[in-house]
Write a protein that holds these residues in place. Sequence first.
Motif, PDB file in Angstrom:
ATOM      1  N   VAL A  22       0.808  -1.230   0.000  1.00  0.00           N
ATOM      2  CA  VAL A  22       0.000   0.000   0.000  1.00  0.00           C
ATOM      3  C   VAL A  22       0.837   1.275   0.000  1.00  0.00           C
ATOM      4  O   VAL A  22       0.312   2.349  -0.301  1.00  0.00           O
ATOM      5  N   PHE A  23       2.120   1.167   0.318  1.00  0.00           N
ATOM      6  CA  PHE A  23       2.967   2.358   0.315  1.00  0.00           C
ATOM      7  C   PHE A  23       3.874   2.430  -0.908  1.00  0.00           C
ATOM      8  O   PHE A  23       4.175   3.507  -1.384  1.00  0.00           O
ATOM      9  N   ASP A  24       4.265   1.278  -1.445  1.00  0.00           N
ATOM     10  CA  ASP A  24       5.084   1.270  -2.654  1.00  0.00           C
ATOM     11  C   ASP A  24       4.236   1.411  -3.919  1.00  0.00           C
ATOM     12  O   ASP A  24       4.671   1.994  -4.908  1.00  0.00           O
ATOM     13  N   GLN A  25       3.038   0.840  -3.888  1.00  0.00           N
ATOM     14  CA  GLN A  25       2.135   0.876  -5.045  1.00  0.00           C
ATOM     15  C   GLN A  25       0.723   1.269  -4.583  1.00  0.00           C
ATOM     16  O   GLN A  25      -0.227   0.501  -4.700  1.00  0.00           O
ATOM     17  N   PRO A  26       0.568   2.494  -4.057  1.00  0.00           N
ATOM     18  CA  PRO A  26      -0.713   2.870  -3.451  1.00  0.00           C
ATOM     19  C   PRO A  26      -1.893   2.904  -4.420  1.00  0.00           C
ATOM     20  O   PRO A  26      -3.002   2.537  -4.048  1.00  0.00           O
ATOM     21  N   ILE A  27      -1.681   3.308  -5.645  1.00  0.00           N
ATOM     22  CA  ILE A  27      -2.800   3.401  -6.591  1.00  0.00           C
ATOM     23  C   ILE A  27      -3.346   2.013  -6.911  1.00  0.00           C
ATOM     24  O   ILE A  27      -4.558   1.791  -6.913  1.00  0.00           O
ATOM     25  N   GLU A  28      -2.455   1.063  -7.160  1.00  0.00           N
ATOM     26  CA  GLU A  28      -2.899  -0.304  -7.458  1.00  0.00           C
ATOM     27  C   GLU A  28      -3.617  -0.915  -6.260  1.00  0.00           C
ATOM     28  O   GLU A  28      -4.629  -1.600  -6.413  1.00  0.00           O
ATOM     29  N   ALA A  29      -3.099  -0.679  -5.061  1.00  0.00           N
ATOM     30  CA  ALA A  29      -3.742  -1.216  -3.858  1.00  0.00           C
ATOM     31  C   ALA A  29      -5.117  -0.588  -3.658  1.00  0.00           C
ATOM     32  O   ALA A  29      -6.086  -1.277  -3.342  1.00  0.00           O
ATOM     33  N   LYS A  30      -5.234   0.726  -3.873  1.00  0.00           N
ATOM     34  CA  LYS A  30      -6.518   1.411  -3.683  1.00  0.00           C
ATOM     35  C   LYS A  30      -7.542   0.997  -4.733  1.00  0.00           C
ATOM     36  O   LYS A  30      -8.739   0.967  -4.454  1.00  0.00           O
ATOM     37  N   ARG A  31      -7.101   0.669  -5.917  1.00  0.00           N
ATOM     38  CA  ARG A  31      -8.032   0.193  -6.958  1.00  0.00           C
ATOM     39  C   ARG A  31      -8.708  -1.104  -6.545  1.00  0.00           C
ATOM     40  O   ARG A  31      -9.788  -1.426  -7.016  1.00  0.00           O
ATOM     41  N   ARG A  32      -8.069  -1.838  -5.690  1.00  0.00           N
ATOM     42  CA  ARG A  32      -8.597  -3.130  -5.270  1.00  0.00           C
ATOM     43  C   ARG A  32      -9.235  -3.094  -3.879  1.00  0.00           C
ATOM     44  O   ARG A  32      -9.582  -4.120  -3.325  1.00  0.00           O
ATOM     45  N   THR A  33      -9.360  -1.901  -3.335  1.00  0.00           N
ATOM     46  CA  THR A  33      -9.940  -1.737  -2.008  1.00  0.00           C
ATOM     47  C   THR A  33     -11.261  -0.991  -2.120  1.00  0.00           C
ATOM     48  O   THR A  33     -11.297   0.132  -2.595  1.00  0.00           O
ATOM     49  N   GLY A  34     -12.331  -1.610  -1.713  1.00  0.00           N
ATOM     50  CA  GLY A  34     -13.633  -0.950  -1.709  1.00  0.00           C
ATOM     51  C   GLY A  34     -13.957  -0.477  -0.314  1.00  0.00           C
ATOM     52  O   GLY A  34     -14.553  -1.209   0.477  1.00  0.00           O
ATOM     53  N   TYR A  35     -13.548   0.715   0.021  1.00  0.00           N
ATOM     54  CA  TYR A  35     -13.753   1.227   1.375  1.00  0.00           C
ATOM     55  C   TYR A  35     -14.412   2.593   1.331  1.00  0.00           C
ATOM     56  O   TYR A  35     -13.969   3.486   0.623  1.00  0.00           O
TER      57      TYR A  35
END
Length: 73
Positions: A22-35
């Motif tokens: 989530v810190f090295d690749q935040p955009i990719e992680a956020k795309r997969r997080t429905g929060y």
Amino acid sequence: MRILTGYMPATEGKAIVAGFDVFDQPIEAKRRTGYLPETPPLYPDMSVLRVSRLRRENQRGAVGRSPRRASST
């Protein structure tokens, strides 16, 4: 949840979402997080459903819609 969404740094270790740090690749992680927080921070008068729709429209662009204009009075 705050660490997984990138709002708060991890004190140790790593936070991984769907294989993405989530810190090295935040955009990719956020795309997969429905929060969506229970109380939306910027729009307290809106329902969660309306905030979700607004975010979706903002992310995708309001295709086929003309922007609203303020009256010149």
